[in-house]
Design an enzyme around this catalytic site. Structure first.
Site, PDB file in Angstrom:
ATOM      1  N   ASP A  35       1.163  -1.067  -0.016  1.00  0.00           N
ATOM      2  CA  ASP A  35       0.058  -0.443   0.273  1.00  0.00           C
ATOM      3  C   ASP A  35       0.874   1.513  -0.227  1.00  0.00           C
ATOM      4  O   ASP A  35       0.798   1.964   0.610  1.00  0.00           O
ATOM      5  CB  ASP A  35      -1.019   0.265   0.859  1.00  0.00           C
ATOM      6  N   GLU A 206     -12.012  -0.087  -3.404  1.00  0.00           N
ATOM      7  CA  GLU A 206     -10.873   0.744  -2.092  1.00  0.00           C
ATOM      8  C   GLU A 206      -9.520   1.387  -3.048  1.00  0.00           C
ATOM      9  O   GLU A 206      -9.046   1.113  -4.390  1.00  0.00           O
ATOM     10  CB  GLU A 206     -10.675  -0.755  -1.483  1.00  0.00           C
TER      11      GLU A 206
END
Length: 310
Positions: A35, A206
């Site tokens: 991420d 997301e």
């Protein structure tokens, strides 16, 4: 304590060099990271703020701390060490863990680090977005609470804070098929208006990221794609002339990386654009991911070309 991941270079000449061949992916190999949130700050260095996958793997519930990495040439990366742990979050889930995809922003002479973390044991119903503040981009972050104007908590994760060229900050987050955004106050801790749904996105899952190039704003995100019965998220994007949309969906910019998940960021550095993302090439395990980088190119009309993974 800091760690040089490759032969560290600090000469003035290296800082002025243009970016040549990129290192092999993944470019961080001494720990598992995912991420990545990439930013270029006033010192001219590029910083990446990822999440941390814990080894041996069990699941994303074990993710419990954040490191920060930086470079001045995209080849030699420095690990500045841990900057935040769930044990420092007084309002957080008593069992710890669940320190998922973060972001960082700069304003008012300070660095603001944003991280999703549950406030209760019933973790997926109690997500908050915490804020830690420092005078430096790579250390000294102190938690100052969470964004209290957030009222949607179920599955809402992955904060992104975008500071526009006029200095106006915007906050985004989302999960479970819903993406929301709002203007922030200049204190970088409060929202200036109610959150609104980001309209025009297709198959949003997301991993919201917003950047600007010229007159266009871009919102990138992960989809719900599966292959052979398992997750194989792709990265999509949409464009707008406004930081809060409505958004015009444009397509896929990154195909599956071998992970169930995808999550990334786009940044300009030394005149070139780069996409940061993660794969599982080092571990072959979806809960032990590693951050990667590749060049990103635009078409003449501003749309993004499909990124080639190397």
């Amino acid at each position: 304590m800091t760690t040089c991941l490759l032969a560290c270079s600090t000469s003035r000449e290296s800082k002025e060099d243009k970016i040549g061949e990129l290192p092999a992916n993944p470019f961080v190999t001494h720990m598992y990271t995912a991420d990545p949130s990439a930013h270029v700050w006033k010192d001219g260095r590029l910083y990446v703020y990822p999440s941390h996958d814990v080894n041996p793997p069990r699941g994303c519930d074990l993710m419990d701390q954040y490191h920060v990495f930086s470079t001045d040439d995209m080849v030699n990366w420095k690990d500045h060490g841990e900057i935040l742990n769930s044990s420092q979050v007084s309002w957080g889930r008593p069992e710890g863990g669940f320190m998922w995809a973060p972001d960082c922003a700069y304003k008012n002479g300070k660095y603001y680090f944003y991280f999703p973390h549950p406030s209760g044991s019933n973790w997926n119903d109690t997500w908050q977005v915490g804020v830690a503040v420092s005078d430096k981009p790579d250390s000294g972050f102190e938690p100052v609470g969470y964004i209290k104007e957030i009222t949607e908590h179920f599955a809402m994760i992955d904060p992104c804070v975008f500071v526009d060229t006029d200095g106006t900050p915007y906050f985004y987050y989302g999960g479970g098929g819903r993406c929301m955004g709002a203007k922030m106050k200049d204190d970088m801790i409060e929202l200036a208006e109610p959150l609104r749904d980001m309209e025009g996105l297709t198959d949003f899952h997301e991993a919201t990221w917003v950047h600007k190039r010229g007159e266009w704003y871009y919102l990138t995100y992960a989809d719900n794609h599966t292959e052979n019965g398992r997750g194989a998220n792709r990265m999509h994007y949409a464009m707008s002339k406004s930081p809060l949309g409505p958004w015009d969906y444009k397509g896929i910019l990154l195909l599956p990386t071998g992970c169930d998940t995808t999550h990334g960021s786009i940044v300009e550095y030394k005149g070139e654009w780069f996409l940061f993302y993660h794969n599982q090439a080092l571990s072959n395990h979806g809960n032990l991911r590693s951050i990667c980088v590749d060049r990103l190119y635009y078409n003449d009309n501003g749309t993004i070309k499909l990124v080639k993974q190397h």
